[in-house]
Design a protein around this motif. Structure first.
Motif, PDB file in Angstrom:
ATOM      1  N   VAL A  15      44.041   0.036  31.529  1.00  0.00           N
ATOM      2  CA  VAL A  15      43.030   1.062  31.275  1.00  0.00           C
ATOM      3  C   VAL A  15      43.144   1.605  29.856  1.00  0.00           C
ATOM      4  N   LEU A  16      44.362   1.995  29.454  1.00  0.00           N
ATOM      5  CA  LEU A  16      44.547   2.545  28.118  1.00  0.00           C
ATOM      6  C   LEU A  16      44.236   1.509  27.036  1.00  0.00           C
ATOM      7  N   GLY A  17      44.672   0.279  27.255  1.00  0.00           N
ATOM      8  CA  GLY A  17      44.431  -0.767  26.268  1.00  0.00           C
ATOM      9  C   GLY A  17      42.948  -1.012  26.042  1.00  0.00           C
ATOM     10  N   ILE A  18      42.201  -1.134  27.122  1.00  0.00           N
ATOM     11  CA  ILE A  18      40.758  -1.370  27.003  1.00  0.00           C
ATOM     12  C   ILE A  18      40.057  -0.164  26.396  1.00  0.00           C
ATOM     13  N   GLU A  19      40.438   1.039  26.842  1.00  0.00           N
ATOM     14  CA  GLU A  19      39.802   2.256  26.325  1.00  0.00           C
ATOM     15  C   GLU A  19      40.059   2.429  24.831  1.00  0.00           C
ATOM     16  N   ARG A  20      41.303   2.216  24.402  1.00  0.00           N
ATOM     17  CA  ARG A  20      41.625   2.367  22.987  1.00  0.00           C
ATOM     18  C   ARG A  20      40.918   1.300  22.149  1.00  0.00           C
ATOM     19  N   PHE A  21      40.799   0.111  22.679  1.00  0.00           N
ATOM     20  CA  PHE A  21      40.115  -0.956  21.949  1.00  0.00           C
ATOM     21  C   PHE A  21      38.628  -0.643  21.792  1.00  0.00           C
ATOM     22  N   LEU A  22      37.986  -0.228  22.863  1.00  0.00           N
ATOM     23  CA  LEU A  22      36.539  -0.003  22.825  1.00  0.00           C
ATOM     24  C   LEU A  22      36.147   1.221  22.009  1.00  0.00           C
ATOM     25  N   THR A  23      37.042   2.193  21.898  1.00  0.00           N
ATOM     26  CA  THR A  23      36.692   3.420  21.177  1.00  0.00           C
ATOM     27  C   THR A  23      37.077   3.377  19.700  1.00  0.00           C
ATOM     28  N   THR A  24      37.642   2.264  19.243  1.00  0.00           N
ATOM     29  CA  THR A  24      38.025   2.159  17.826  1.00  0.00           C
ATOM     30  C   THR A  24      37.551   0.831  17.245  1.00  0.00           C
ATOM     31  N   LEU A  25      36.309   0.491  17.520  1.00  0.00           N
ATOM     32  CA  LEU A  25      35.757  -0.780  17.040  1.00  0.00           C
ATOM     33  C   LEU A  25      35.273  -0.636  15.596  1.00  0.00           C
ATOM     34  N   SER A  26      36.224  -0.526  14.693  1.00  0.00           N
ATOM     35  CA  SER A  26      35.884  -0.404  13.277  1.00  0.00           C
ATOM     36  C   SER A  26      37.123  -0.741  12.454  1.00  0.00           C
ATOM     37  N   GLY A  27      36.917  -0.854  11.140  1.00  0.00           N
ATOM     38  CA  GLY A  27      38.043  -1.105  10.243  1.00  0.00           C
ATOM     39  C   GLY A  27      38.158  -2.556   9.848  1.00  0.00           C
ATOM     40  N   ALA A  48      41.819  -9.597  21.570  1.00  0.00           N
ATOM     41  CA  ALA A  48      41.233  -9.219  22.851  1.00  0.00           C
ATOM     42  C   ALA A  48      40.716 -10.446  23.599  1.00  0.00           C
ATOM     43  N   ALA A  49      40.150 -11.399  22.857  1.00  0.00           N
ATOM     44  CA  ALA A  49      39.668 -12.631  23.484  1.00  0.00           C
ATOM     45  C   ALA A  49      40.827 -13.437  24.064  1.00  0.00           C
ATOM     46  N   VAL A  50      41.921 -13.516  23.317  1.00  0.00           N
ATOM     47  CA  VAL A  50      43.115 -14.211  23.814  1.00  0.00           C
ATOM     48  C   VAL A  50      43.644 -13.522  25.067  1.00  0.00           C
ATOM     49  N   SER A  51      43.627 -12.194  25.058  1.00  0.00           N
ATOM     50  CA  SER A  51      44.085 -11.433  26.220  1.00  0.00           C
ATOM     51  C   SER A  51      43.242 -11.757  27.447  1.00  0.00           C
ATOM     52  N   THR A  75      51.736 -15.938  31.500  1.00  0.00           N
ATOM     53  CA  THR A  75      50.350 -15.569  31.191  1.00  0.00           C
ATOM     54  C   THR A  75      50.160 -14.060  31.173  1.00  0.00           C
ATOM     55  N   ALA A  76      50.872 -13.340  32.049  1.00  0.00           N
ATOM     56  CA  ALA A  76      50.791 -11.873  32.031  1.00  0.00           C
ATOM     57  C   ALA A  76      51.372 -11.322  30.734  1.00  0.00           C
ATOM     58  N   ILE A  77      52.484 -11.891  30.292  1.00  0.00           N
ATOM     59  CA  ILE A  77      53.089 -11.459  29.027  1.00  0.00           C
ATOM     60  C   ILE A  77      52.114 -11.682  27.879  1.00  0.00           C
ATOM     61  N   ALA A  78      51.484 -12.862  27.839  1.00  0.00           N
ATOM     62  CA  ALA A  78      50.524 -13.154  26.775  1.00  0.00           C
ATOM     63  C   ALA A  78      49.331 -12.203  26.840  1.00  0.00           C
ATOM     64  N   ALA A  79      48.840 -11.935  28.058  1.00  0.00           N
ATOM     65  CA  ALA A  79      47.667 -11.073  28.219  1.00  0.00           C
ATOM     66  C   ALA A  79      47.944  -9.640  27.773  1.00  0.00           C
ATOM     67  N   PHE A  80      49.058  -9.075  28.220  1.00  0.00           N
ATOM     68  CA  PHE A  80      49.335  -7.676  27.906  1.00  0.00           C
ATOM     69  C   PHE A  80      49.849  -7.495  26.472  1.00  0.00           C
ATOM     70  N   ALA A  81      50.561  -8.474  25.952  1.00  0.00           N
ATOM     71  CA  ALA A  81      51.020  -8.374  24.560  1.00  0.00           C
ATOM     72  C   ALA A  81      49.837  -8.355  23.603  1.00  0.00           C
ATOM     73  N   THR A  82      48.896  -9.261  23.809  1.00  0.00           N
ATOM     74  CA  THR A  82      47.723  -9.306  22.926  1.00  0.00           C
ATOM     75  C   THR A  82      46.799  -8.112  23.152  1.00  0.00           C
ATOM     76  N   LEU A  83      46.722  -7.613  24.389  1.00  0.00           N
ATOM     77  CA  LEU A  83      45.918  -6.414  24.636  1.00  0.00           C
ATOM     78  C   LEU A  83      46.518  -5.217  23.915  1.00  0.00           C
ATOM     79  N   GLY A  84      47.845  -5.092  23.961  1.00  0.00           N
ATOM     80  CA  GLY A  84      48.498  -3.981  23.276  1.00  0.00           C
ATOM     81  C   GLY A  84      48.266  -4.016  21.779  1.00  0.00           C
ATOM     82  N   LEU A  85      48.281  -5.225  21.201  1.00  0.00           N
ATOM     83  CA  LEU A  85      48.023  -5.354  19.769  1.00  0.00           C
ATOM     84  C   LEU A  85      46.551  -5.097  19.455  1.00  0.00           C
ATOM     85  N   ALA A  86      45.667  -5.563  20.306  1.00  0.00           N
ATOM     86  CA  ALA A  86      44.227  -5.351  20.089  1.00  0.00           C
ATOM     87  C   ALA A  86      43.869  -3.875  20.182  1.00  0.00           C
ATOM     88  N   ALA A  87      44.583  -3.125  21.036  1.00  0.00           N
ATOM     89  CA  ALA A  87      44.295  -1.698  21.186  1.00  0.00           C
ATOM     90  C   ALA A  87      44.579  -0.924  19.908  1.00  0.00           C
TER      91      ALA A  87
END
Length: 213
Positions: A60-72, A82-85, A127-139
């Motif tokens: 939840v936090l990862g997706i929310e932080r990613f969607l609310t900071t789509l800039s830079g 995020a796509a890799v995640s 696969t869970a490690i890859a998904a959450f690691a990349t989500l954390g970086l994308a956030a």
């Protein structure tokens, strides 16, 4: 209390308790919390509550932080992460489906060594490690990134904690499989597969007609 603060507290508490419990289990088998305790026990309820809470909070936090900071300037990289995640998440569901939920959580017999298990001994964890690691970086947010890192550590420690149980259950078959396939990512198998594909696609030399004298 803002919902973000509640999620941060719930996630941090779950991560700390899980990491402490997994570490303690490595020191003393009586303190083991993974593989999962018997269903219906208080310990089982506590472990699953903490584990599921941490997964949901990071998602939840990862997706929310990613969607609310789509800039830079780093946005293209973050979108790629995020796509890799998302792809890794789909692979996780497929890996979970291939083995079955009960076997994934150490509740059924049967040593799987074919298919995706030629690439990793722990496809669900990998696969869970890859998904959450990349989500954390994308956030790209300190709370989501730190909690994602903690969840990655939890998955890694769960995989390590399972190995004595697997060795005891499957004996020499598992030891032979363990010696052949890495815990998370079988890069050697990947390189060999790509080399074999490249060799098949390599064009053969065609000899031109000989010139007449």
């Amino acid at each position: 209390m803002p919902i973000e603060t509640f999620l941060e507290i719930a996630g941090a508490a779950s991560a700390l308790l899980l990491l402490a419990g997994l570490s303690a289990g490595q020191l003393n088998g009586e303190w083991r919390i993974w593989p999962a305790p018997p269903a219906g026990s208080l310990k089982s309820f506590g472990v699953w509550t903490l584990f599921r809470t941490l997964n949901v909070v990071v998602l939840v936090l990862g997706i929310e932080r990613f969607l609310t900071t789509l800039s830079g300037p780093a946005l293209p990289l973050r979108v790629a992460l995020a796509a890799v995640s998302a792809i890794a998440g789909i692979a996780y569901v497929n890996a979970l489906w291939s083995l079955g939920r009960k076997a994934t959580y150490c509740q059924a017999s049967g040593l799987a060594t074919g298919g995706i298990y030629r690439w990793t001994r722990n496809p669900q964890y990998a696969t869970a490690i890859a998904a959450f690691a990349t989500l954390g970086l994308a956030a790209a947010a300190w709370d989501a990134t730190l909690l994602a890192a903690a969840l990655v550590a939890v998955y890694a420690m769960m995989a390590i904690a399972e190995e004595p149980w697997l060795e005891a259950r499957y004996g020499s078959d598992y030891l032979a499989y363990k010696a052949e396939v890495p815990r998370f990512f079988n890069f050697r198998h990947g390189v060999a597969t790509l080399a074999a594909i490249a060799a098949k696609k390599e064009p053969s030399l065609v000899r031109g007609p000989e010139s007449k004298r």
